[in-house]
Design an enzyme around this catalytic site. Structure first.
Site, PDB file in Angstrom:
ATOM      1  N   SER A 166       2.978   1.334  -1.034  1.00 15.40           N
ATOM      2  CA  SER A 166       3.235   1.760   0.342  1.00 15.40           C
ATOM      3  C   SER A 166       2.518   3.095   0.566  1.00 15.40           C
ATOM      4  O   SER A 166       1.349   3.236   0.188  1.00 15.40           O
ATOM      5  CB  SER A 166       4.738   1.831   0.606  1.00 15.40           C
ATOM      6  OG  SER A 166       5.010   1.879   1.989  1.00 15.40           O
ATOM      7  N   ASP A 193       3.254  -9.249   4.246  1.00 14.38           N
ATOM      8  CA  ASP A 193       3.649  -7.863   4.420  1.00 14.38           C
ATOM      9  C   ASP A 193       2.962  -7.301   5.660  1.00 14.38           C
ATOM     10  O   ASP A 193       1.734  -7.260   5.721  1.00 14.38           O
ATOM     11  CB  ASP A 193       3.234  -7.058   3.189  1.00 14.38           C
ATOM     12  CG  ASP A 193       3.491  -5.569   3.328  1.00 14.38           C
ATOM     13  OD1 ASP A 193       4.303  -5.189   4.210  1.00 14.38           O
ATOM     14  OD2 ASP A 193       2.879  -4.794   2.574  1.00 14.38           O
ATOM     15  N   HIS A 203       6.048  -6.759   0.744  1.00 13.59           N
ATOM     16  CA  HIS A 203       5.697  -5.364   0.510  1.00 13.59           C
ATOM     17  C   HIS A 203       5.912  -4.961  -0.957  1.00 13.59           C
ATOM     18  O   HIS A 203       7.035  -5.000  -1.463  1.00 13.59           O
ATOM     19  CB  HIS A 203       6.562  -4.500   1.427  1.00 13.59           C
ATOM     20  CG  HIS A 203       6.073  -3.116   1.631  1.00 13.59           C
ATOM     21  ND1 HIS A 203       4.827  -2.822   2.153  1.00 13.59           N
ATOM     22  CD2 HIS A 203       6.671  -1.907   1.417  1.00 13.59           C
ATOM     23  CE1 HIS A 203       4.686  -1.519   2.250  1.00 13.59           C
ATOM     24  NE2 HIS A 203       5.785  -0.938   1.794  1.00 13.59           N
TER      25      HIS A 203
END
Length: 508
Positions: A187, A443, A468
């Site tokens: 991320s 994602d 994710h």
């Protein structure tokens, strides 16, 4: 290992307490953190049982005194930045160093105990180190959430923290150029991993950047475009029928809002308070959308029923009534899974939370992260184009208003910050080398990452049907085949980098 159990239980309880005042998406993020911590604990305990009676050295935790401003040493003030080191697998003295980068939430010892990077650390004899991001978790001064302190929170300062930590570890273990550094992040930390390799190639030999949104974007319309596509994707249990039912349900919500049927909406969706203010109504639609957005982003993680398949099963069930009534059922299941009696839709309460300078040393740093979106990244997930299946009340202006009201950052300043970030790092064409970008195609954040090979050494892996940062989790026998193959490719490239480094240790 017995001390791990009370620690994780304590974290679980503290996150539950923190989540009570959070919006739905932050609440989902908290729950995913809980889930991943518990899974990491289970995986660590299981692995240790297999290795017994071999001695085990627990990871060491410490703090590194860092300057508040790396770029103005006359500033003088400093803060303690938390780190963990795991020497268990390290092949002294020349083994590699695997750096796990923290991000917009508290870090824990599991960052150097569990995950795919730790499976590779064991295989390649790496020293595993992890650094918590400045101003998150325990890496913050008591006044750190004040506006005048938050100006020291940026990705540039975070990269300088990593460089300082590199020096600290190098001196602590007398490392040389023979100790190859590879960094890992997922991320926002995935972006940091790529940017650390880009800006400090003399320090880190290669990077694995998972689910990394390296392209800053003010109006992130692509997020809900991916959500819509994922709700339609049969690979994860979606369908065109599901996506259409979701769109019809939110259209019905908007119609009731326009008609002033507020009492009905308050009752149907168990609002904690009256929807008296326009911003409260926006909050209601955002909270409802968060259930679907979170299920797509964290498919099958975090809470019971938190998957595309489970939500779509409800949304296409005609026995439950109209799409609007099915949305009521989805919300009821969500509130039950989260053990909340009602949905908090108060905009004033949200404002109070974002303005609060009270520290919480666990979970997601909501105030800090919103500051970074206002001053660097944007990333505002809107619903103003025709492809979005949610409410049209989810606008860019309503999110930019928060930057002004909470931090005094005007909308034009946010736009300028986003432009600068892309100029500074190169957006989705960073022009670096030895970076592996890994994304799952359901994602929503993959829309801002690098999805195709940029060069012979700046490579991309797109995993069918995964969400994710899924590749960063510990390997399981039940993992889908595309995820298994992706981890094999990641492992191959890490091994290849280490072989290349041994041939040319001074390569940059």
């Amino acid at each position: 290992m017995g001390h791990l159990v009370p620690r994780v239980l304590g974290l679980f309880l503290s996150l539950l307490i923190l989540a009570e005042a959070a919006r739905n998406f932050q609440l989902l993020q908290q729950r995913v953190l809980q889930w991943r911590e518990v899974q990491a604990m289970k995986e660590t305990l299981s692995r240790r049982q297999l290795l017994l009676p071999a001695p085990w050295r627990a990871p060491s935790e410490g703090v590194l005194r860092q300057p508040l401003d790396h770029f103005n040493r006359q500033e003088g003030r400093a803060f303690n930045q938390r780190f963990w080191i795991n020497e268990e697998y390290w092949h002294r003295p020349a083994g590699p160093v695997f750096l796990y980068i923290g991000g917009e939430s508290a870090l824990s010892q599991f960052s150097v105990l569990s995950g795919h990077h730790m499976e590779m650390a064991e295989k390649y004899g790496a020293l595993a180190v992890a650094l918590e991001h400045r101003f998150y978790g325990a890496s913050i001064n008591p006044d750190g959430l004040r506006d005048d302190s938050l100006r020291f929170l940026s990705s540039q300062q975070a990269l300088a923290d990593l460089a300082s930590f590199h020096l600290f570890v190098t001196q602590k273990y007398n490392l040389t150029q023979n100790n190859t550094w590879i960094c890992f992040g997922g991320s926002y930390p995935g972006s940091l991993a790529a940017w650390f390799r880009l800006k400090f190639p003399h320090l880190v030999f290669a990077a694995v950047a998972s689910s990394a949104p390296v392209q800053a974007q003010l109006d992130f319309t692509g997020y809900n475009q991916v959500v819509a596509a994922s709700l339609s994707d049969p690979v994860v249990g979606g369908s065109a029928q599901c996506r259409e039912a979701v769109a019809q349900a939110f259209s019905a919500v908007d119609q009731r809002l326009r008609a002033g049927q507020l009492a009905e909406l308050e009752k149907d969706f168990h609002s904690c308070g009256n929807l008296t203010e326009p911003h409260d109504r926006e909050q209601l639609t955002s909270n409802l959308a968060d259930i679907f957005m979170g299920a797509v982003q964290y498919n099958n993680e975090g809470f019971q029923g938190g998957s595309v398949a489970s939500l779509c099963t409800i949304m296409i069930n005609g026995d439950l009534g109209s799409p609007y009534q099915r949305l009521i059922a989805v919300n009821n299941d969500f509130l039950e899974a989260m053990a909340f009696p009602c949905m908090e839709n108060s905009h004033q309460r949200l404002m109070a939370e974002l303005r609060s300078t009270n520290l919480s040393l666990t979970g997601v740093g909501e105030r800090q992260w919103y500051f970074q979106t206002c001053t660097e990244f944007g990333y505002y997930q809107t619903c103003e184009d025709s492809t979005c299946p949610f409410s049209r009340l989810m606008t860019l202006s309503s999110q930019l208003d928060l930057c002004t009201q909470v931090f005094g950052v005007a909308p034009e300043r946010v736009a300028e910050a986003v432009t600068f970030t892309n100029e500074y790092y190169g957006a989705d064409h960073p022009k670096a080398s030895r970076i592996l970008f890994v994304n799952g195609d359901i994602d929503p954040w993959h829309a801002l990452s690098v999805l195709t090979n940029q060069s012979r050494s700046e490579l991309a892996i797109l995993i069918n049907g995964t969400s994710h940062c899924a590749n960063m989790n510990p390997s399981k026998k039940s993992d889908p085949r595309p995820l298994i193959l992706a981890r094999e490719w990641i492992d191959y490239h890490v091994g290849d980098w280490l072989r290349l480094a041994r041939k040319a240790p001074s390569a940059s």
